[in-house]
Design an enzyme around this catalytic site. Structure first.
Site, PDB file in Angstrom:
ATOM      1  N   ASP A 285       0.853  -1.187   0.000  1.00  0.00           N
ATOM      2  CA  ASP A 285       0.000   0.000   0.000  1.00  0.00           C
ATOM      3  C   ASP A 285       0.896   1.247   0.000  1.00  0.00           C
ATOM      4  OD1 ASP A 285      -2.899   1.079   0.541  1.00  0.00           O
ATOM      5  OD2 ASP A 285      -1.541   2.172   1.879  1.00  0.00           O
ATOM      6  N   ILE A 286       0.583   2.208  -0.854  1.00  0.00           N
ATOM      7  CA  ILE A 286       1.392   3.434  -0.937  1.00  0.00           C
ATOM      8  C   ILE A 286       0.967   4.391   0.181  1.00  0.00           C
ATOM      9  CG2 ILE A 286       2.052   5.380  -2.396  1.00  0.00           C
ATOM     10  CD1 ILE A 286       1.384   3.726  -4.818  1.00  0.00           C
TER      11      ILE A 286
ATOM     12  N   ASN B 242      -2.689  13.105  -4.478  1.00  0.00           N
ATOM     13  CA  ASN B 242      -3.823  13.498  -5.323  1.00  0.00           C
ATOM     14  C   ASN B 242      -4.348  14.876  -4.945  1.00  0.00           C
ATOM     15  OD1 ASN B 242      -4.004  11.323  -7.073  1.00  0.00           O
ATOM     16  ND2 ASN B 242      -5.307  10.126  -5.718  1.00  0.00           N
TER      17      ASN B 242
ATOM     18  N   ASP C 261      -1.679   9.488 -10.964  1.00  0.00           N
ATOM     19  CA  ASP C 261      -1.493   8.371 -11.912  1.00  0.00           C
ATOM     20  C   ASP C 261      -0.018   8.193 -12.240  1.00  0.00           C
ATOM     21  OD1 ASP C 261      -4.192   7.937 -11.923  1.00  0.00           O
ATOM     22  OD2 ASP C 261      -4.559   8.970 -13.846  1.00  0.00           O
TER      23      ASP C 261
ATOM     24  N   GLU D   5      -4.505   2.441  -4.501  1.00  0.00           N
ATOM     25  CA  GLU D   5      -3.051   2.551  -4.405  1.00  0.00           C
ATOM     26  C   GLU D   5      -2.420   1.277  -3.858  1.00  0.00           C
ATOM     27  OE1 GLU D   5      -4.697   4.352  -0.551  1.00  0.00           O
ATOM     28  OE2 GLU D   5      -5.284   4.123  -2.649  1.00  0.00           O
TER      29      GLU D   5
END
Length: 302
Positions: free
Chosen positions: A224-225, A232, A241, A267
């Site tokens: 997971d980022i 964003n 993106d 993500e």
């Protein structure tokens, strides 16, 4: 046969040969220049002169009324020459009629002017023969032309069929390529270019079935980022993106060749490690984490 008559006939034959040679030369010139040779008055004169030369040969040896056997031989010779000409000129009606008319004219005139009753009858018989020959030749010409047209149509049809087959093969190949591309795209994530969740689950199912037989179980790492929402919110979804693509490329470049890298959703990414125990999976996950942490997304601040 007198010498002047022989010399006259030889001169006629020589003239016919010269005209024929000039006709062939003109035909070759038109062919080389790309013109259609076609049917010309010169060609008609060439054919007529050839026929007249044959008829003059019979006229050269024309017997008097006191030799009926020789007269019959003259007619047999003329019939043979005109019949053979009908076979060689069958495809082209315009070539045969000048040939036969010029051939028979001197002979028929000689029979008609000889004065004897037998020769008068032979002249009438010659005309009747020519009428019958014209009917036969017209039928032969129609059959030959129909046969030529049929062969031409058959060749054109075969060419069209070959072109259609080639076009069909080309279309089928294009469809196969398009189908393969659709299948490939259906298995990939459209943002990052790595496998999507559906493909990952299919690979996982296959690996579990393999492990059930071999006892070598796979490991699955979920990634997971951190703070992706802030990316964003700060830089926009286009930059988000770009960050997803950068992380996906880093994970795929760090994972082993046998590992399956996929975007699991949002993500989140997943790395499926076939036949890998827990210790090996932990090492691999840590290697991936360190690589991602050490990299920077181009165009974004730290």
């Amino acid at each position: 046969v007198s010498a002047p008559r022989v010399l006259t006939w030889l001169g006629l034959v020589l003239a016919a040969l010269v005209v024929h040679a000039l006709t062939l030369r003109d035909h070759d010139r038109r062919y080389r220049s790309g013109e259609a040779p076609g049917w010309t008055l010169w060609r008609a004169f060439d054919i007529a002169l050839q026929g007249f030369a044959w008829g003059s040969l019979a006229l050269l040896a024309f017997p008097g009324s006191d030799a009926p056997e020789a007269q019959v031989l003259v007619l047999v010779f003329m019939c043979a020459a005109s019949t053979s000409g009908s076979l060689s000129c069958a495809p082209l009606r315009a070539a045969y009629y000048p040939y036969v008319i010029a051939m028979w004219t001197p002979v028929v005139v000689a029979f008609a002017l000889d004065g004897s009753e037998l020769n008068q009858l032979l002249a009438i018989a010659s005309v009747i023969y020519l009428v019958i020959l014209a009917g036969y030749y017209t039928l032969a010409n129609r059959n030959v032309v129909d046969m030529i047209r049929f062969r031409h149509d058959a060749a054109a049809l075969a060419e069209r069929v070959a072109l259609e087959q080639e076009r069909t093969l080309s279309v089928n190949a294009e469809l196969r390529r398009a189908h393969a591309e659709v299948q490939r795209l259906a298995l990939l994530d459209d943002v990052t270019g790595v496998a999507n969740r559906r493909h990952l689950l299919a690979v996982l199912e296959h690996e579990l079935a393999t492990a059930a037989r071999t006892g070598l179980w796979p490991s699955l790492a979920l990634i997971d980022i951190d703070r992706f929402k802030a990316v964003n919110d700060t830089y926009g979804h286009i930059a988000g993106d770009d960050a997803l693509r950068h992380v996906a490329t880093t994970i795929a470049g760090t994972a082993r060749a046998a590992d399956a890298v996929a975007r699991f959703g949002g993500e989140e990414f997943a790395v499926l490690m076939p036949a890998t125990a827990l210790a090996g999976a932990v090492d691999g996950a840590e290697r991936i984490r360190a690589a991602v942490a050490a990299s920077a997304v181009p165009g974004l601040d730290d």
